[in-house]
Design an enzyme around this catalytic site. Structure first.
Site, PDB file in Angstrom:
ATOM      1  CB  CYS A 199     -17.681   5.182   3.098  1.00  0.00           C
ATOM      2  SG  CYS A 199     -18.012   6.189   3.930  1.00  0.00           S
ATOM      3  CB  CYS A 252      -6.461   6.760  -7.425  1.00  0.00           C
ATOM      4  SG  CYS A 252      -6.135   7.511  -8.209  1.00  0.00           S
ATOM      5  CB  CYS A 271      -6.461  10.838  -5.736  1.00  0.00           C
ATOM      6  SG  CYS A 271      -4.966   9.999  -5.073  1.00  0.00           S
ATOM      7  CB  CYS A 309      -1.483   6.406  -7.588  1.00  0.00           C
ATOM      8  SG  CYS A 309      -2.870   7.518  -6.278  1.00  0.00           S
ATOM      9  CB  CYS A 337      -1.567  10.279  -8.695  1.00  0.00           C
ATOM     10  SG  CYS A 337      -3.373   9.860  -8.545  1.00  0.00           S
TER      11      CYS A 337
END
Length: 176
Positions: A161, A136, A90, A139, A93
């Site tokens: 996707c 995610c 991510c 976060c 984070c």
């Protein structure tokens, strides 16, 4: 009741319905009807920041996609035709999300993965029931959507996707 109060009431009611009906799941976390199972990674939502904090660490485009649920234009992302070995994390984070071994070419214009790292991704059905949003787990950053049953020759028959802007790649030499 004035129109502003009516709109606020409507939005509050809609949000309440969405929260009650949403199902969030991943390989090692399942939230349904408010009951959570075991979490192998950082707890969902363990990285929480206000908009100003996110704006300070993300580019305007990253903020638009991760925090405002935007979508990048197809075919424009850095990782669409990227095939190096490592881990995609991510960008907000740094939590690991996908192994490069799960990436495949779906021809859709966005990076496609057939599964996330266990516990890294949460899923929420969109209000209209047509799509499943993926975020995610650490976060809450918007990643994209997952589609099932499209007939890809992958172990899960799923296509995550994902917006390239949501991702940060770590090469295998320095990854998990």
């Amino acid at each position: 009741m004035n129109i502003v109060n009516s709109k606020i009431l409507f939005l509050s009611f809609t949000l309440l319905l969405l929260l009650q009906s949403s199902i969030v799941e991943s390989d090692s976390i399942c939230l349904s009807s408010g009951v959570a199972s075991t979490v192998a990674m950082a707890a969902p939502g363990s990285v929480q920041k206000g908009d100003e904090e996110w704006r300070a660490i993300l580019s305007p485009e990253q903020f638009r996609i991760l925090r405002q649920k935007g979508t990048e234009y197809p075919g424009t992302g850095e990782y669409v035709n990227f095939d190096k070995e490592g881990v995609y994390g991510c960008v907000g984070c740094n939590a690991p999300l996908y192994k490069s071994t799960t990436k495949f070419n779906a021809g859709c214009g966005w990076p496609a993965f057939f599964e996330g790292i266990p516990g890294a991704i949460t899923r929420t059905t969109d209000p209209d029931g047509r799509r499943i949003e993926i975020n995610c787990a650490t976060c809450g950053g918007h990643l994209g959507h997952v589609f099932k049953g499209e007939g890809f020759a992958t172990p899960t028959d799923e296509r995550h996707c994902v917006n390239s802007v949501s991702l940060k790649f770590t090469p295998a030499a320095s990854s998990l």
